[in-house]
Write an enzyme that holds these catalytic residues in place. Structure first.
Site, PDB file in Angstrom:
ATOM      1  N   TYR A  24      -9.503  -0.807 -10.186  1.00 51.76           N
ATOM      2  CA  TYR A  24     -10.774  -1.435 -10.530  1.00 51.76           C
ATOM      3  C   TYR A  24     -11.481  -1.637  -9.200  1.00 51.76           C
ATOM      4  O   TYR A  24     -10.878  -2.135  -8.246  1.00 51.76           O
ATOM      5  CB  TYR A  24     -10.610  -2.804 -11.186  1.00 51.76           C
ATOM      6  CG  TYR A  24      -9.709  -2.867 -12.397  1.00 51.76           C
ATOM      7  CD1 TYR A  24      -9.642  -1.824 -13.318  1.00 51.76           C
ATOM      8  CD2 TYR A  24      -8.937  -4.005 -12.635  1.00 51.76           C
ATOM      9  CE1 TYR A  24      -8.814  -1.912 -14.426  1.00 51.76           C
ATOM     10  CE2 TYR A  24      -8.119  -4.102 -13.743  1.00 51.76           C
ATOM     11  CZ  TYR A  24      -8.052  -3.063 -14.636  1.00 51.76           C
ATOM     12  OH  TYR A  24      -7.239  -3.148 -15.731  1.00 51.76           O
ATOM     13  N   CYS A  27     -11.193  -5.138  -7.607  1.00 45.57           N
ATOM     14  CA  CYS A  27      -9.854  -5.751  -7.570  1.00 45.57           C
ATOM     15  C   CYS A  27      -9.404  -5.974  -6.122  1.00 45.57           C
ATOM     16  O   CYS A  27      -9.380  -5.032  -5.325  1.00 45.57           O
ATOM     17  CB  CYS A  27      -8.879  -4.825  -8.286  1.00 45.57           C
ATOM     18  SG  CYS A  27      -7.138  -5.159  -7.965  1.00 45.57           S
ATOM     19  N   PHE A  29      -6.443  -6.521  -4.897  1.00 43.08           N
ATOM     20  CA  PHE A  29      -5.213  -5.791  -4.583  1.00 43.08           C
ATOM     21  C   PHE A  29      -5.504  -4.308  -4.360  1.00 43.08           C
ATOM     22  O   PHE A  29      -4.918  -3.675  -3.488  1.00 43.08           O
ATOM     23  CB  PHE A  29      -4.184  -5.990  -5.695  1.00 43.08           C
ATOM     24  CG  PHE A  29      -3.773  -7.423  -5.875  1.00 43.08           C
ATOM     25  CD1 PHE A  29      -2.961  -8.053  -4.947  1.00 43.08           C
ATOM     26  CD2 PHE A  29      -4.225  -8.161  -6.964  1.00 43.08           C
ATOM     27  CE1 PHE A  29      -2.594  -9.377  -5.098  1.00 43.08           C
ATOM     28  CE2 PHE A  29      -3.861  -9.485  -7.127  1.00 43.08           C
ATOM     29  CZ  PHE A  29      -3.047 -10.099  -6.193  1.00 43.08           C
ATOM     30  N   CYS A  30      -6.405  -3.746  -5.154  1.00 42.69           N
ATOM     31  CA  CYS A  30      -6.820  -2.347  -4.943  1.00 42.69           C
ATOM     32  C   CYS A  30      -7.510  -2.198  -3.603  1.00 42.69           C
ATOM     33  O   CYS A  30      -7.314  -1.202  -2.893  1.00 42.69           O
ATOM     34  CB  CYS A  30      -7.756  -1.904  -6.061  1.00 42.69           C
ATOM     35  SG  CYS A  30      -7.035  -1.987  -7.714  1.00 42.69           S
TER      36      CYS A  30
END
Length: 262
Positions: A24, A27, A29-30
């Protein structure tokens, strides 16, 4: 010496041939994974996952993002992905985290266990800020036209209330004050170094930068930069990480195809 010279490119013999990130766009974490890839100038393709149906990762038993497919091999969980890549690009056959310092590992855990939990209560703090965040998410994310039209308002309303729940869950009294305190805690830990890694970023620098990068242009990020001392470090990181190494979007496979070796 320019800060930009800290960028660390991978020796060709250790460079992966094909990297695909299922993500995403907003996001945190991404964005940790993207910061690592960008800093090491590792080209990667992006598959934007629709958060409603997640059909783009239907082939995977693991249903969270990021998922990184490296030369056909699936890697999950941002911290684990980065640790494995760190080992591989340096041709190190030992444990993935063996070459990192205790300080570096401490602050990588701090990002996952503390800093990221401050983001949602802040970016969805007010209805106006929630709409600002969802305007960005629905524009950059993988949404149909109808989802884009309705998602901004329905999603922003839902996340406004979810942000309040997360604030309570993580015992946050004042979301802005907690974010500013975390930013100053990080600056203090730098101890007058350009980066925690010294003359160049380490994995902790990249983790903090990665999770902050998607909020930098939002009101939350602007307030944090204006109200704390993190701006100089953040600017140094922007210069060191440099431009994105994301490849131009060309479908490598249909979104429901299972990558090789997964």
């Amino acid at each position: 010496m320019s800060v930009a010279s800290a960028k660390e490119r991978v020796d060709d013999k250790y460079a992966p041939r094909e990297v695909v990130l299922y993500q995403y766009d907003g996001c945190p974490f991404c964005n940790k994974v993207k910061a690592f890839l960008d800093y090491h100038d590792i080209p990667y393709k992006v598959v934007e996952v629709n958060p409603v149906g997640k059909k783009e990762i239907k082939w995977s038993d693991y249903k969270k993002v990021p998922v990184l497919v490296v030369d056909g091999e699936q890697l999950n969980d941002s911290t684990e992905i980065i640790s494995i890549l760190q080992q591989r690009i340096h041709g190190d056959s030992t444990d993935a985290t063996s070459s990192t310092s205790d300080e570096e590992e401490k602050w990588r855990r701090w990002v996952d266990n503390h800093l990221v939990h401050l983001l949602s209560p802040n970016i969805y703090r007010t209805p106006k800020e929630a709409l600002e965040a969802f305007d960005y998410l629905t524009t950059s994310g993988n949404f149909s036209t109808m989802e884009r039209v309705t998602g901004k308002y329905i999603g922003a309303t839902a996340m406004f209330f979810i942000g309040k729940r997360l604030k309570k869950r993580h015992n946050i009294t004042d979301e802005r004050a907690s974010l500013y305190e975390a930013a100053e805690e990080w600056v203090k830990a730098l101890d007058n170094r350009t980066f925690m890694g010294g003359s160049k970023p380490n994995l902790a620098d990249l983790a903090v930068f990665g999770v902050l990068r998607p909020i930098h242009h939002l009101q939350t990020g602007k307030d944090m930069t204006a109200s704390t001392h993190i701006g100089k470090w953040y600017s140094n990181m922007e210069e060191a990480v440099g431009p994105s190494s994301r490849l131009q979007d060309k479908p490598l496979r249909t979104t429901l195809d299972k990558p090789m070796n997964v």
